[in-house]
Design a protein around this motif. Structure first.
Motif, PDB file in Angstrom:
ATOM      1  N   SER A 188       0.831  -1.200   0.000  1.00 28.41           N
ATOM      2  CA  SER A 188       0.000   0.000   0.000  1.00 28.41           C
ATOM      3  C   SER A 188       0.870   1.256   0.000  1.00 28.41           C
ATOM      4  O   SER A 188       2.021   1.234   0.449  1.00 28.41           O
ATOM      5  N   THR A 189       0.305   2.361  -0.479  1.00 27.61           N
ATOM      6  CA  THR A 189       1.022   3.641  -0.456  1.00 27.61           C
ATOM      7  C   THR A 189       0.310   4.674   0.415  1.00 27.61           C
ATOM      8  O   THR A 189       0.522   5.875   0.268  1.00 27.61           O
ATOM      9  N   ASP A 220      -5.587   6.720   7.747  1.00 26.45           N
ATOM     10  CA  ASP A 220      -6.039   5.981   6.564  1.00 26.45           C
ATOM     11  C   ASP A 220      -5.503   4.554   6.542  1.00 26.45           C
ATOM     12  O   ASP A 220      -5.829   3.780   5.633  1.00 26.45           O
ATOM     13  N   MET A 221      -4.676   4.227   7.524  1.00 28.61           N
ATOM     14  CA  MET A 221      -3.973   2.948   7.495  1.00 28.61           C
ATOM     15  C   MET A 221      -4.727   1.834   8.208  1.00 28.61           C
ATOM     16  O   MET A 221      -5.444   2.074   9.186  1.00 28.61           O
ATOM     17  N   SER A 222      -4.506   0.625   7.711  1.00 24.08           N
ATOM     18  CA  SER A 222      -4.985  -0.577   8.394  1.00 24.08           C
ATOM     19  C   SER A 222      -3.823  -1.141   9.205  1.00 24.08           C
ATOM     20  O   SER A 222      -2.749  -1.424   8.653  1.00 24.08           O
ATOM     21  N   ASP A 248      -1.258  -1.981   6.355  1.00 26.70           N
ATOM     22  CA  ASP A 248      -0.247  -0.961   6.059  1.00 26.70           C
ATOM     23  C   ASP A 248       0.877  -0.908   7.079  1.00 26.70           C
ATOM     24  O   ASP A 248       1.994  -0.517   6.742  1.00 26.70           O
ATOM     25  N   ILE A 249       0.567  -1.280   8.323  1.00 22.34           N
ATOM     26  CA  ILE A 249       1.506  -1.011   9.407  1.00 22.34           C
ATOM     27  C   ILE A 249       1.343  -2.030  10.534  1.00 22.34           C
ATOM     28  O   ILE A 249       0.241  -2.534  10.777  1.00 22.34           O
ATOM     29  N   TYR A 250       2.459  -2.329  11.183  1.00 22.93           N
ATOM     30  CA  TYR A 250       2.475  -3.199  12.370  1.00 22.93           C
ATOM     31  C   TYR A 250       3.302  -2.507  13.439  1.00 22.93           C
ATOM     32  O   TYR A 250       4.382  -1.977  13.153  1.00 22.93           O
ATOM     33  N   ILE A 251       2.800  -2.491  14.661  1.00 23.20           N
ATOM     34  CA  ILE A 251       3.529  -1.900  15.788  1.00 23.20           C
ATOM     35  C   ILE A 251       3.707  -2.958  16.861  1.00 23.20           C
ATOM     36  O   ILE A 251       2.747  -3.578  17.314  1.00 23.20           O
TER      37      ILE A 251
END
Length: 303
Positions: free
Chosen positions: A167-168, A174-176, A219-222
């Motif tokens: 994803s961009t 806006d991120m999943s 989009d992201i993992y923390i």
């Protein structure tokens, strides 16, 4: 370009790793069928530690992968760091070696036992304590992600290929987010609530999470580890980092610094952020840090 040890050729090595991985796939699928039968589930457990379980599947895949590497490359001067070996002996490997295999035979053991399918095998070849070649096998999806250090691709057991589709998205809102299913704590829950992501997906296995970013599903993992509590280790992140970075994403700590491998305790503690877009990653880390400061969510290091 990094030069492999003398006598090792990249194309042949990737072919061998592919073969080793699909052999591990057969083992993991075999035991996953057993674990889905509640009457037999206890038969595959090898310890009584519910916080850090070990199964026959962990040990068998560990045995197979290490045996195959040693058989095929018996004269090559590299080390093997494995989660299961570290649990068995304090003399795991020489962390100062230039070349180190980093193996997690079953990442997401809790999910494996629960039968969710969110488990993976990780295998990375680190050069000077940085992930170079990476393998993430996700048996439940019949999916193998591979990077040779220059390109990354996925494939099915029948040989069909899967292309990365990162994803961009540029805005946090806006991120999943993909987050842990079995390792969530109240602090990460509060941080997620304050950021107010577009969508939150929960699943086990860091390899599965990173693969979801590469597929474009998130989009992201923390990762957020609490002081005095258990943290992810080198074998949790090495292979996933290798495939994500080659695909165009990035994994760093919250200060946008690269992860450090080869520490004596192998820990990857604190806050770690993996995202799909290397161009926006620094700004994302800064925004997360500002939210943490604003709501006093987590003690940040003072630079």
């Amino acid at each position: 370009m990094i030069k492999l040890p003398s006598g090792v050729y990249l194309e042949n090595l990737i072919d061998d790793l592919r073969a080793f991985s699909w052999e591990a796939y057969e083992t993991l699928i075999y035991y996953s069928k057993i674990v889905k039968d509640s009457n037999n589930k206890s038969n595959i457990l090898k310890n009584d530690n519910l916080d850090d379980p070990v199964t026959k599947a962990d040990l068998k895949v560990n045995e197979v992968i290490i045996k195959r590497i040693n058989e095929k490359y018996k004269d090559i001067n590299w080390e093997i760091l494995s989660e299961e070996n570290v649990k068995l002996t304090s003399e795991s490997c020489n962390n100062n070696a230039d070349w180190i295999w980093v193996l997690d035979p079953l990442d997401g053991t809790k999910d494996f036992i629960q039968g969710t399918g969110n488990y993976a095998m990780h295998l990375a070849l680190n050069y000077k304590n940085k992930p170079y070649i990476g393998i993430v096998l996700i048996p439940d999806k019949d999916e193998l992600w591979i990077t040779d250090g220059e390109k990354v691709w996925g494939e099915k057991k029948d040989g069909s290929k899967i292309k990365p589709n990162l994803s961009t998205n540029k805005s946090l809102k806006d991120m999943s987010l993909v987050t842990s299913k079995n390792h969530r704590n109240e602090i990460i829950k509060k941080l997620i609530q304050k950021i107010d992501f577009y969508k939150v997906i929960t699943m086990g296995s860091i390899g599965c999470k990173i693969a979801s970013i590469i597929r474009g599903e998130s989009d992201i993992y923390i990762s957020l580890s609490l002081m005095g509590k258990s943290s992810p280790k080198d074998w949790d992140f090495a292979a996933p980092e290798a495939i994500l970075k080659t695909a165009g994403g990035v994994i760093t700590n919250l200060d946008n610094q690269e992860l450090i491998y080869g520490k004596s305790n192998f820990e990857q503690g604190g806050i770690i952020v993996a995202s799909s877009n290397i161009d926006t990653h620094k700004d994302i880390c800064t925004e997360i840090k500002e939210i943490i400061k604003k709501y006093d969510i987590y003690p940040l290091r003072i630079n």
